[in-house]
Scaffold this active site. Structure first.
Site, PDB file in Angstrom:
ATOM      1  CG  HIS A  83       9.422   4.114   1.002  1.00 39.57           C
ATOM      2  ND1 HIS A  83       8.269   3.395   0.774  1.00 39.57           N
ATOM      3  CD2 HIS A  83       9.915   3.642   2.166  1.00 39.57           C
ATOM      4  CE1 HIS A  83       8.078   2.539   1.766  1.00 39.57           C
ATOM      5  NE2 HIS A  83       9.057   2.664   2.620  1.00 39.57           N
ATOM      6  CG  ASP A 134       6.645   3.609  -2.316  1.00 36.61           C
ATOM      7  OD1 ASP A 134       7.822   3.683  -2.706  1.00 36.61           O
ATOM      8  OD2 ASP A 134       6.321   3.382  -1.123  1.00 36.61           O
ATOM      9  CD  GLN A 228       9.936   2.464  10.399  1.00 38.47           C
ATOM     10  OE1 GLN A 228      10.812   2.129  11.158  1.00 38.47           O
ATOM     11  NE2 GLN A 228      10.028   3.507   9.621  1.00 38.47           N
ATOM     12  N   GLY A 229       9.979  -1.797   8.008  1.00 35.03           N
ATOM     13  CA  GLY A 229      10.890  -2.886   7.660  1.00 35.03           C
ATOM     14  C   GLY A 229      10.261  -3.853   6.688  1.00 35.03           C
ATOM     15  CG  ASP A 230       6.851  -5.874   7.299  1.00 36.25           C
ATOM     16  OD1 ASP A 230       7.762  -6.695   7.411  1.00 36.25           O
ATOM     17  OD2 ASP A 230       5.947  -5.754   8.145  1.00 36.25           O
ATOM     18  CB  SER A 231       8.859  -0.621   3.041  1.00 40.40           C
ATOM     19  OG  SER A 231       7.938   0.193   3.689  1.00 40.40           O
TER      20      SER A 231
HETATM   21  C1  4AZ Z   1       6.873   1.889   6.977  1.00 40.57           C
HETATM   22  O1  4AZ Z   1       7.267   2.764   7.725  1.00 40.57           O
HETATM   23  C2  4AZ Z   1       5.491   1.416   7.071  1.00 40.57           C
HETATM   24  N1  4AZ Z   1       1.105  -0.204   8.613  1.00 40.57           N
HETATM   25  C3  4AZ Z   1       5.074   0.395   6.279  1.00 40.57           C
HETATM   26  C4  4AZ Z   1       3.780  -0.046   6.365  1.00 40.57           C
HETATM   27  C5  4AZ Z   1       2.918   0.535   7.236  1.00 40.57           C
HETATM   28  C6  4AZ Z   1       3.328   1.567   8.044  1.00 40.57           C
HETATM   29  C7  4AZ Z   1       4.625   2.007   7.969  1.00 40.57           C
HETATM   30  C8  4AZ Z   1       1.512   0.055   7.298  1.00 40.57           C
HETATM   31  O2  4AZ Z   1       7.596   1.401   6.146  1.00 40.57           O
END
Ligand code: 4AZ
Length: 283
Positions: A83, A134, A228-231
């Protein structure tokens, strides 16, 4: 919102990569992901396989252009979330300055290396509505040292056992409301039983948890989580990579654990030889 699941595809990376155009697709604004709520600062030297994905053109230079995490699994091979490569993230037309930033704890600094990405291979079985599958594979134009490579946990590895302590790393949101870190952070979590995520994410509204392709991790009481941002960044247990930050409902909520791409499933899709650290793609 998220629909049922898909099939898992078992196409060898080389074939699939050859068949696909691998464009660095485009995307949308910084609606990307972020990490680590309830964590603590770490120096990247303790997790040299944690890298930042960057596009200054798209995200600006302030935080080195960081928009997702990644993991070094071979000297010139980085895994991230599929993603992160979506056009909603990268914008359209596609970014042309996608780089991997290695060895840089503080995104405000210029320490470490910025390596252009040569090829992007997005799992063709990735389903953006369910988030199944993913992951994407990035091939770097220059190699990193073997000391930056982390091994992956194959199917049956005890690191996947519920209750195992795990650590997630990233430069993502530290609050759940858009406060992005500029220095690397980590959070200690536990692998949770699949039943926790199956209960939290039973169907379309909140997403659907799929045990074969996902790992459930967090803290039963909440508080510590990716965000968010850790993905695309790493979830590590017993010294091996077990997950990539993928999705979840909010960040750090007690009844909404984090959901990670299951690395053993990704190895199956890539036909990754567990005896070697490079994929068959390079064989
Ligand atoms: C994101 O939006 C996201 N708490 C990544 C991880 C988590 C939630 C959102 C897990 O990329």
């Amino acid at each position: 919102m998220r629909r049922p699941l898909v099939r898992a595809l078992t196409r060898p990376l080389a074939l699939a990569a050859a068949a696909m155009a691998i464009p660095l697709v485009s995307a949308s604004p910084a609606a990307s992901d972020g990490v680590v709520v309830g964590g603590f600062p770490v120096d990247v030297s303790v997790s040299p396989w944690t890298v930042a994905l960057s596009s200054r053109d798209r995200f600006g230079g302030m935080r080195s252009g960081q928009f997702c995490g990644g993991v070094v699994v071979g000297p010139a091979t980085v895994l991230t979330a599929a993603h992160c490569m979506a056009k909603e993230v990268l914008g359209s037309p596609r970014v042309t300055d996608l780089t991997v930033v290695a060895g840089r704890t503080d995104l405000y600094s210029d320490v470490g290396r910025e390596i252009p990405v040569g090829e992007v291979w997005v799992n063709p079985a990735y389903d953006s509505s369910s988030n199944s599958g993913d992951f994407a594979v990035l091939k770097l134009t220059e190699a990193l040292p073997q000391s930056s490579v982390i091994g992956m946990a194959a199917a049956g590895d005890p690191a996947y056992t519920p209750g195992t302590e795990a650590t997630v790393y990233g430069w993502g949101d530290t609050t759940g409301i858009g406060s992005y870190a500029h220095t690397l952070r980590a959070a200690r979590l536990h692998v949770l039983p699949d039943s926790h995520c199956e209960a939290a994410y039973p169907g379309p509204a909140e997403g659907t948890y799929e045990a074969e392709t996902m790992v459930c991790a967090g803290e039963v009481r909440g508080g510590r989580d990716a965000c968010q941002g850790d993905s695309g960044g790493p979830l590590v247990a017993q010294g091996r990579l077990i997950g990539l930050v993928s999705w979840g409902s909010g960040c750090g909520r007690p009844t909404s654990p984090g959901v990670y791409t299951r690395v053993s499933d990704l190895m199956r899709v890539l036909r990754w030889d567990t005896g070697s650290r490079e994929s068959n793609e390079t064989a």
